[in-house]
Write a protein that holds these residues in place. Structure first.
Motif, PDB file in Angstrom:
ATOM      1  N   ILE A   1      55.283 -16.563 -35.572  1.00 42.19           N
ATOM      2  CA  ILE A   1      56.406 -17.442 -35.218  1.00 42.19           C
ATOM      3  C   ILE A   1      56.611 -18.502 -36.296  1.00 42.19           C
ATOM      4  CG2 ILE A   1      57.178 -19.221 -33.586  1.00 42.19           C
ATOM      5  CD1 ILE A   1      55.860 -17.496 -31.376  1.00 42.19           C
ATOM      6  N   GLY A   2      55.528 -19.072 -36.783  1.00 39.77           N
ATOM      7  CA  GLY A   2      55.636 -20.064 -37.864  1.00 39.77           C
ATOM      8  C   GLY A   2      56.252 -19.469 -39.116  1.00 39.77           C
TER       9      GLY A   2
ATOM     10  N   LEU B   1      58.210 -16.810 -39.300  1.00 39.87           N
ATOM     11  CA  LEU B   1      59.622 -16.509 -39.036  1.00 39.87           C
ATOM     12  C   LEU B   1      60.463 -17.775 -39.065  1.00 39.87           C
ATOM     13  CD1 LEU B   1      59.270 -13.835 -36.222  1.00 39.87           C
ATOM     14  CD2 LEU B   1      59.897 -13.467 -38.616  1.00 39.87           C
ATOM     15  N   SER B   2      59.933 -18.854 -38.540  1.00 37.50           N
ATOM     16  CA  SER B   2      60.653 -20.127 -38.563  1.00 37.50           C
ATOM     17  C   SER B   2      60.888 -20.592 -40.000  1.00 37.50           C
ATOM     18  CB  SER B   2      59.861 -21.179 -37.792  1.00 37.50           C
ATOM     19  OG  SER B   2      60.486 -22.431 -37.869  1.00 37.50           O
ATOM     20  N   ARG B   3      59.859 -20.509 -40.853  1.00 31.27           N
ATOM     21  CA  ARG B   3      60.014 -20.896 -42.266  1.00 31.27           C
ATOM     22  C   ARG B   3      61.025 -20.003 -42.966  1.00 31.27           C
ATOM     23  NH1 ARG B   3      54.621 -21.492 -41.314  1.00 31.27           N
ATOM     24  NH2 ARG B   3      54.030 -19.508 -42.253  1.00 31.27           N
ATOM     25  N   ARG B   4      60.977 -18.694 -42.656  1.00 28.68           N
ATOM     26  CA  ARG B   4      61.923 -17.770 -43.273  1.00 28.68           C
ATOM     27  C   ARG B   4      63.354 -18.099 -42.849  1.00 28.68           C
ATOM     28  NH1 ARG B   4      61.049 -11.454 -43.064  1.00 28.68           N
ATOM     29  NH2 ARG B   4      59.672 -11.910 -44.796  1.00 28.68           N
ATOM     30  N   LEU B   5      63.555 -18.402 -41.571  1.00 26.03           N
ATOM     31  CA  LEU B   5      64.899 -18.746 -41.098  1.00 26.03           C
ATOM     32  C   LEU B   5      65.398 -20.034 -41.751  1.00 26.03           C
ATOM     33  CD1 LEU B   5      64.656 -17.826 -37.327  1.00 26.03           C
ATOM     34  CD2 LEU B   5      66.014 -16.679 -39.080  1.00 26.03           C
ATOM     35  N   ARG B   6      64.516 -21.008 -41.913  1.00 27.08           N
ATOM     36  CA  ARG B   6      64.921 -22.245 -42.594  1.00 27.08           C
ATOM     37  C   ARG B   6      65.316 -21.970 -44.048  1.00 27.08           C
ATOM     38  NH1 ARG B   6      63.415 -27.078 -39.921  1.00 27.08           N
ATOM     39  NH2 ARG B   6      62.182 -26.664 -38.072  1.00 27.08           N
ATOM     40  N   LYS B   7      64.515 -21.155 -44.716  1.00 27.66           N
ATOM     41  CA  LYS B   7      64.817 -20.790 -46.109  1.00 27.66           C
ATOM     42  C   LYS B   7      66.150 -20.052 -46.169  1.00 27.66           C
ATOM     43  CE  LYS B   7      62.860 -18.169 -49.969  1.00 27.66           C
ATOM     44  NZ  LYS B   7      61.748 -17.314 -50.410  1.00 27.66           N
TER      45      LYS B   7
ATOM     46  N   ASN C   1      68.611 -20.262 -44.025  1.00 30.79           N
ATOM     47  CA  ASN C   1      69.681 -21.231 -43.753  1.00 30.79           C
ATOM     48  C   ASN C   1      70.046 -22.008 -45.010  1.00 30.79           C
ATOM     49  OD1 ASN C   1      69.931 -20.553 -41.069  1.00 30.79           O
ATOM     50  ND2 ASN C   1      68.631 -22.209 -40.338  1.00 30.79           N
TER      51      ASN C   1
END
Length: 173
Positions: free
Chosen positions: A102-103, A105-111, A113
């Protein structure tokens, strides 16, 4: 955990330009990049580049939806792939892996974005430049039209004057 994942992986090799994932395919496999570089894209629209140590294909495994992007090797690439059920088995064996996943995936989504916002800003600049160029062209053409209208009015006035003079001349005769 890593050795358990590795024991369930199938190793594949891809040449540059070779498609690894096609958009809209069913997503039952997740890929780990052992070496090389891939691009995640929708036709010519680049979304991301990934390299050694990164992974892709996890979203379709998690949400059970078709692939939303294609993935193509940029350089000679070696991947380890794991099937959905095998991945879930490993996650169940190592519950802490869920938090890590989850962490990540969250970093990937921020990148992602940030990348998308940057692309939108660049597109906005391109569009502004096009608007400026077209506005300048329209201004130039408008000035040309105004000049043409001015010449036509002058010609009309000359024709009217010539007609009046011709009429006066006929009246004199």
């Amino acid at each position: 955990m890593v050795s358990e994942l590795a024991s369930r992986m199938e190793i594949d090799h891809f040449e540059p330009g070779q498609t690894i994932i096609n958009k809209d395919d069913e997503g039952v496999t997740m890929y780990f990049i052992i070496s090389g570089e891939v691009k995640i894209h929708d036709r010519e629209h680049l979304l991301a580049k990934l390299s050694k140590g990164e992974f892709f294909g996890e979203m379709s495994i998690l949400d059970r939806e078709p692939r939303s992007m294609s993935v193509t090797a940029i350089t000679p690439t070696t991947t380890g792939s794991i099937l959905r059920n095998d991945l879930f088995d490993v996650i169940n064996m190592f519950p802490g892996m869920t938090v890590e996943l989850i962490g990540f995936l969250s970093r990937r989504l921020r990148k992602l974005n940030r990348f998308m916002v940057e692309q939108l800003k660049n597109r906005e600049k391109e569009l502004e430049k096009q608007v400026e160029e077209r506005t300048a062209e329209l201004t130039r053409k408008n000035a040309e039209l105004e000049e043409a209208i001015k010449r036509i009015k002058q010609s009309q006035q000359q024709l009217i004057m010539q007609e009046k003079l011709a009429s006066l001349y006929r009246d004199w005769e």
